[in-house]
Design a protein around this motif. Structure first.
Motif, PDB file in Angstrom:
ATOM      1  N   UNK A 184       0.862  -1.172   0.000  1.00 46.70           N
ATOM      2  CA  UNK A 184       0.000   0.000   0.000  1.00 46.70           C
ATOM      3  C   UNK A 184       0.898   1.221   0.000  1.00 46.70           C
ATOM      4  N   UNK A 185       0.763   2.028  -1.037  1.00 40.03           N
ATOM      5  CA  UNK A 185       1.529   3.263  -1.128  1.00 40.03           C
ATOM      6  C   UNK A 185       0.586   4.419  -0.811  1.00 40.03           C
ATOM      7  N   UNK A 186       1.005   5.292   0.102  1.00 42.37           N
ATOM      8  CA  UNK A 186       0.240   6.470   0.475  1.00 42.37           C
ATOM      9  C   UNK A 186       1.026   7.707   0.081  1.00 42.37           C
ATOM     10  N   UNK A 187       0.372   8.600  -0.651  1.00 51.28           N
ATOM     11  CA  UNK A 187       1.003   9.851  -1.074  1.00 51.28           C
ATOM     12  C   UNK A 187       0.124  10.998  -0.616  1.00 51.28           C
ATOM     13  N   UNK A 188       0.663  11.854   0.235  1.00 48.75           N
ATOM     14  CA  UNK A 188      -0.030  13.040   0.705  1.00 48.75           C
ATOM     15  C   UNK A 188       0.089  14.127  -0.358  1.00 48.75           C
ATOM     16  N   UNK A 189      -1.015  14.741  -0.729  1.00 51.39           N
ATOM     17  CA  UNK A 189      -1.030  15.702  -1.827  1.00 51.39           C
ATOM     18  C   UNK A 189      -0.845  17.137  -1.337  1.00 51.39           C
ATOM     19  N   UNK A 190       0.063  17.319  -0.389  1.00 50.92           N
ATOM     20  CA  UNK A 190       0.304  18.634   0.199  1.00 50.92           C
ATOM     21  C   UNK A 190       1.793  18.789   0.509  1.00 50.92           C
ATOM     22  N   UNK A 191       2.242  20.053   0.616  1.00 50.42           N
ATOM     23  CA  UNK A 191       3.650  20.325   0.893  1.00 50.42           C
ATOM     24  C   UNK A 191       3.874  20.945   2.265  1.00 50.42           C
ATOM     25  N   UNK A 192       2.829  21.019   3.072  1.00 49.93           N
ATOM     26  CA  UNK A 192       2.985  21.590   4.411  1.00 49.93           C
ATOM     27  C   UNK A 192       2.484  20.631   5.489  1.00 49.93           C
ATOM     28  N   UNK A 193       2.404  19.357   5.138  1.00 49.67           N
ATOM     29  CA  UNK A 193       2.052  18.291   6.069  1.00 49.67           C
ATOM     30  C   UNK A 193       2.913  17.090   5.699  1.00 49.67           C
ATOM     31  N   UNK A 194       2.923  16.065   6.548  1.00 52.69           N
ATOM     32  CA  UNK A 194       3.798  14.926   6.294  1.00 52.69           C
ATOM     33  C   UNK A 194       3.131  13.623   6.701  1.00 52.69           C
ATOM     34  N   UNK A 195       3.736  12.533   6.259  1.00 55.32           N
ATOM     35  CA  UNK A 195       3.364  11.193   6.687  1.00 55.32           C
ATOM     36  C   UNK A 195       4.597  10.530   7.275  1.00 55.32           C
ATOM     37  N   UNK A 196       4.412   9.793   8.345  1.00 57.02           N
ATOM     38  CA  UNK A 196       5.522   9.032   8.905  1.00 57.02           C
ATOM     39  C   UNK A 196       4.962   7.823   9.640  1.00 57.02           C
ATOM     40  N   UNK A 197       5.800   6.853   9.873  1.00 59.80           N
ATOM     41  CA  UNK A 197       5.431   5.637  10.598  1.00 59.80           C
ATOM     42  C   UNK A 197       6.150   5.681  11.935  1.00 59.80           C
ATOM     43  N   UNK A 198       5.380   5.592  13.031  1.00 59.44           N
ATOM     44  CA  UNK A 198       6.007   5.715  14.337  1.00 59.44           C
ATOM     45  C   UNK A 198       5.100   5.117  15.401  1.00 59.44           C
ATOM     46  N   UNK A 199       5.380   5.409  16.638  1.00 60.71           N
ATOM     47  CA  UNK A 199       4.704   4.895  17.835  1.00 60.71           C
ATOM     48  C   UNK A 199       3.190   5.030  17.750  1.00 60.71           C
ATOM     49  N   UNK A 200       2.468   3.932  18.016  1.00 61.42           N
ATOM     50  CA  UNK A 200       1.015   3.986  17.935  1.00 61.42           C
ATOM     51  C   UNK A 200       0.322   3.904  19.284  1.00 61.42           C
ATOM     52  N   UNK A 201       1.059   3.801  20.376  1.00 60.36           N
ATOM     53  CA  UNK A 201       0.434   3.583  21.679  1.00 60.36           C
ATOM     54  C   UNK A 201       0.459   4.815  22.583  1.00 60.36           C
ATOM     55  N   UNK A 202       1.604   5.426  22.734  1.00 56.58           N
ATOM     56  CA  UNK A 202       1.749   6.516  23.689  1.00 56.58           C
ATOM     57  C   UNK A 202       1.677   7.864  22.979  1.00 56.58           C
ATOM     58  N   UNK A 203       0.615   8.652  23.192  1.00 55.89           N
ATOM     59  CA  UNK A 203       0.489   9.947  22.514  1.00 55.89           C
ATOM     60  C   UNK A 203       1.584  10.936  22.897  1.00 55.89           C
ATOM     61  N   UNK A 204       2.310  10.682  23.983  1.00 53.36           N
ATOM     62  CA  UNK A 204       3.419  11.557  24.347  1.00 53.36           C
ATOM     63  C   UNK A 204       4.492  11.589  23.264  1.00 53.36           C
ATOM     64  N   UNK A 205       4.638  10.488  22.516  1.00 52.46           N
ATOM     65  CA  UNK A 205       5.634  10.455  21.444  1.00 52.46           C
ATOM     66  C   UNK A 205       5.255  11.464  20.366  1.00 52.46           C
ATOM     67  N   UNK A 206       3.980  11.527  20.012  1.00 51.54           N
ATOM     68  CA  UNK A 206       3.532  12.501  19.009  1.00 51.54           C
ATOM     69  C   UNK A 206       3.744  13.929  19.520  1.00 51.54           C
ATOM     70  N   UNK A 207       3.424  14.155  20.770  1.00 49.63           N
ATOM     71  CA  UNK A 207       3.643  15.479  21.377  1.00 49.63           C
ATOM     72  C   UNK A 207       5.120  15.852  21.341  1.00 49.63           C
ATOM     73  N   UNK A 208       5.975  14.916  21.748  1.00 46.43           N
ATOM     74  CA  UNK A 208       7.404  15.202  21.852  1.00 46.43           C
ATOM     75  C   UNK A 208       8.036  15.481  20.491  1.00 46.43           C
ATOM     76  N   UNK A 209       7.630  14.748  19.457  1.00 48.05           N
ATOM     77  CA  UNK A 209       8.194  15.022  18.136  1.00 48.05           C
ATOM     78  C   UNK A 209       7.742  16.392  17.644  1.00 48.05           C
TER      79      UNK A 209
END
Length: 139
Positions: free
Chosen positions: A38-63
């Protein structure tokens, strides 16, 4: 088998958002693929896609906190400022993290690690609706 569709993601606040369930719910053809990509392509230049931690929302906050500190909107050498102080930093973040992901599909599901999830990085204060092209290939 090839399948392609466009997904529309509701506007989100600035930060990182776990969108794995939203993507898998929308791409229903995943369940018909025993092995594929499955290939995902975001059609914008001011947002991003990444694969990372799915359990602790603190990881999203910290990044998000890390990126905001290192790429503030008031850098004196930014010339692209007509769209506001959050625009150029958003482009930098999108370039660093990327706007595409290619994920393995196995037995009708994304073959993700135990703690992996798909993140949308919204790097604008008011980014609006975001669009993704999802391209599924497999058998």
């Amino acid at each position: 088998m090839w399948h392609q569709q466009e997904l529309r993601l509701a506007p989100r606040s600035r930060g990182f958002h776990l969108i794995t369930d939203e993507v898998t719910a929308a791409v229903t053809e995943l369940r018909n693929v025993s092995v594929g990509l499955l290939h995902l392509q975001l059609l914008h230049t001011s947002a991003s896609l990444t694969l990372n931690e799915n359990a602790d929302p603190d990881v999203r906050h910290d990044l998000d906190a890390f990126l905001r500190e290192r790429i503030p909107g008031d850098l004196p050498y930014f010339r692209h400022t007509l769209e506001g102080p959050d625009d150029m930093p958003a482009h930098v973040c999108a370039s660093l993290l990327g706007t595409q992901l290619t994920l393995a599909v196995r037995d009708g599901r994304l073959a993700l690690g135990t703690w992996q999830g798909i993140w949308l990085g919204e790097h604008r204060d008011h980014g609006g609706v975001r669009r993704l092209i999802a391209t599924l290939q497999g058998e």
